[in-house]
Design an enzyme around this catalytic site. Sequence first.
Site, PDB file in Angstrom:
ATOM      1  N   THR A 188      -2.500  -0.581 -12.085  1.00 42.15           N
ATOM      2  CA  THR A 188      -2.376   0.106 -10.787  1.00 42.15           C
ATOM      3  C   THR A 188      -1.959   1.541 -11.010  1.00 42.15           C
ATOM      4  OG1 THR A 188       0.004  -0.256 -10.556  1.00 42.15           O
ATOM      5  CG2 THR A 188      -1.466  -1.997  -9.753  1.00 42.15           C
ATOM      6  N   ASP A 189      -2.053   2.335  -9.958  1.00 41.07           N
ATOM      7  CA  ASP A 189      -1.356   3.607  -9.976  1.00 41.07           C
ATOM      8  C   ASP A 189       0.112   3.309  -9.654  1.00 41.07           C
ATOM      9  OD1 ASP A 189      -0.730   6.235 -10.217  1.00 41.07           O
ATOM     10  OD2 ASP A 189      -2.331   6.979  -8.939  1.00 41.07           O
ATOM     11  N   TYR A 190       0.940   4.307  -9.789  1.00 44.97           N
ATOM     12  CA  TYR A 190       2.388   4.207  -9.692  1.00 44.97           C
ATOM     13  C   TYR A 190       2.834   3.544  -8.370  1.00 44.97           C
ATOM     14  CZ  TYR A 190       6.952   6.255 -11.014  1.00 44.97           C
ATOM     15  OH  TYR A 190       8.247   6.478 -11.411  1.00 44.97           O
ATOM     16  N   THR A 191       3.324   2.351  -8.468  1.00 40.31           N
ATOM     17  CA  THR A 191       3.790   1.543  -7.308  1.00 40.31           C
ATOM     18  C   THR A 191       2.726   1.317  -6.219  1.00 40.31           C
ATOM     19  OG1 THR A 191       4.748   3.416  -6.064  1.00 40.31           O
ATOM     20  CG2 THR A 191       6.241   2.265  -7.550  1.00 40.31           C
ATOM     21  N   SER A 192       1.465   1.330  -6.612  1.00 37.47           N
ATOM     22  CA  SER A 192       0.455   1.198  -5.549  1.00 37.47           C
ATOM     23  C   SER A 192       0.353  -0.228  -5.013  1.00 37.47           C
ATOM     24  CB  SER A 192      -0.908   1.743  -5.991  1.00 37.47           C
ATOM     25  OG  SER A 192      -1.463   0.973  -7.012  1.00 37.47           O
TER      26      SER A 192
END
Length: 747
Positions: free
Chosen positions: A288-292
């Site tokens: 994922t992207d950061y905390t997505s």
Amino acid sequence: MKSKLLRISVLILLYVIPGISCTKRVEIDRTREKFVNSLLSKMTLEEKIGQMTLYTSGWDVTGPVLNASYRKDILTGRCGNLFNAHTVSYNRELQKIAVENTRLKIPLLFGYDVIHGYKTIFPVPLAEACSWDLELIEKSARLAAKEAASAGLNWTFAPMVDIARDPRWGRVTEGAGEDPYLGGLIAAARTRGFQGDSLSDPLTLAACVKHFAAYGAAEGGRDYGTVDMSERTLREVYLPPYHAAVKAGAATVMSSFNELFGSPATGSRFLLYQVLRKEWGFHGLVVTDYTSINEMVNHGYSMDEKQAGEQALTAGVDMDMQGGVYQNYLVQLVKEGKITESLIDQAVIRVLNLKYDLGLFDDPYRYLDDQREKDNTFSIEMMAHSLDIAQKSIVLLRNEPFNGARQLPLSPAVRRIALIGPLADNRIDMLGTWHAAGDETHVVTVLEGLKKAVSESQIIYTKGCETFGEDRAGFANAIRAASNADLVILAIGENYGQSGEAASRSILGLPGVQQELLEKIVATGKPVVVLLMAGRPLVIPWMAQHVPAILNTSHLGTRAGDAIADVLTGKYNPSGKLTMSFPQNEGQIPVYYSMKNTGRPLDPANKYTSKYLDIPNEPLYEFGYGLSYTSFKYSDLKLSSKQISMADTLTVTVEVTNTGFAAGEEVVQLYIRDLVGSVTRPVKELKGFKKLMLQDGETLSVKFTLSAGDLRFYTADLTYAAEPGKFRVMVGGSSVKCLEGGFELVK
Ligand code: BGC
């Protein structure tokens, strides 16, 4: 020992020996499968989830600091991967915890945003794309990987391949611009560059194509914003670069923050399963992207993080970056029967496969060699490339005579130069956005570069103002310096934080009071050369009218000052061409070359046609545009036939002549227009280009080939096919100035 030897030989066979047969490959995949399955069978559910977890290592001013709980998480097998941890000594310490103190001794992945360099920084990707030099772009990624892998990293969150047609979006600077064809070629070049021939080579990094998908189409250019578009546009314009990177062998893909068609990309089974895995056959890892995952709650797609975790895993996300959702909820979700352990196993297999391919099971310390780190950091090779690619990324936007003479290249008669502007003697902003561990102490400023290059001339430097704020206190000095000089060089634009992530802007002029400074300097009546340093196309209509010479330098990296000095003096003749249009004003956005014709195409004589009352339809500077200190003439466009069948090839030739007085490079561009389709087609689509060096007076014949395969698009029923009919071919030095011909494609 025996099994270690076996694994080494398998790796050599798989990745080093080219042309290995299919049967061998299957055998090798089986060996990996056997190894990974056997490891998997020993893992507890918690350990499996640990492999699906990625955390950032904190980074303090004095050096890295790993949050104590992450250290504990590594030790207990609850965190199997880190990012933002780098340098050999630090990563060795962390790897040691994983492979010497955990139950299963599974090595860590070390990821980092090596976007345009690790310590030695190359131009921001958008600038680098303006070189149209695929070999050199590949080399940038190759060398960035070499320096970064030598500092203990094995994974980069790059290339960023999002197509971007809205310069309000700050992240346009991380990609290759507005065009899917060029974007695809650059995406593949960067992927090949990072990964080299072998993932297990300790001088390469696993690539991560991002941000999947269509992150660049945020409404209003507002970062993290909503994306919505037709499936046709998605497939035709936005997906090709991701696909090209996947075809080039990208090991991993990052799911983006944005929603698309009403689902956050991180929870989109359409994107992550249907397109990526089923249609493209991608077998690698999705992170994922950061905390997505967590953000799916804010999107209003998940009622809580637990549900978000379930949705992300079901959609096809293997690894959770920083959110802790998998760590916190997957065990419970399995217990409740909401997800099966076999789904988790699939994700873990992909993580372990990557670690295997990187050679980490053979030697978890293979990227951790102090001597290699020393040798490859700021090496001669890195610094030389940093200059080479920076020169080639510069675009000459304007070079009009002032008092009867062109100002560039600088004439030796110019004895007193006033160098003015917040970016003129500036190190950090030369590095641009996402400059990783970029070390500003190695940066050559414009002032330093120029002093070396024109040592005979007197250079008076003064800052004038900042890139932000209202302070005009430096204006008086700047005006005085300009008035006393033969010529003024003004280094203005954006600082490194004014583009990039979370740096959307609604007004795209020069930030702060720089426009005022520019106007005051021009009012002195001295010839002015602007060095435009920004992460995005800026809105500069006044400058384009009143300043005789403009170089779009963008943020060029470590050797910025040297590269700029070489171009100013003519030691290097500028050859860059824009890959993203410069709008006339913000109201014109989106403006890109491959627009549709509409039912009422522009007719200046007819009010009721598609246009503005207050500005032209054309951008200020178009895609493919860029000047040189010499000039090029195009003539004699020839097509090998007036008609081709689906199986034929058409040859297009054109003569290009250097009609000026200096050697120079030209990017010869080929566009087509499909005149009638089952769905409407753009007025121009790039289908080929060649970059050539021509001596003054020299003529070269340039040849392109086109086949039906190049003419395909998503037809009315979304089939990817070419349709019979008439086509126009356009060849020229930009997307506007072209010679034209035509042909017909028949069944
Ligand atoms: C960015 C990604 C980046 C990640 C890790 C996110 O905020 O969107 O591009 O790779 O952070 O640093």
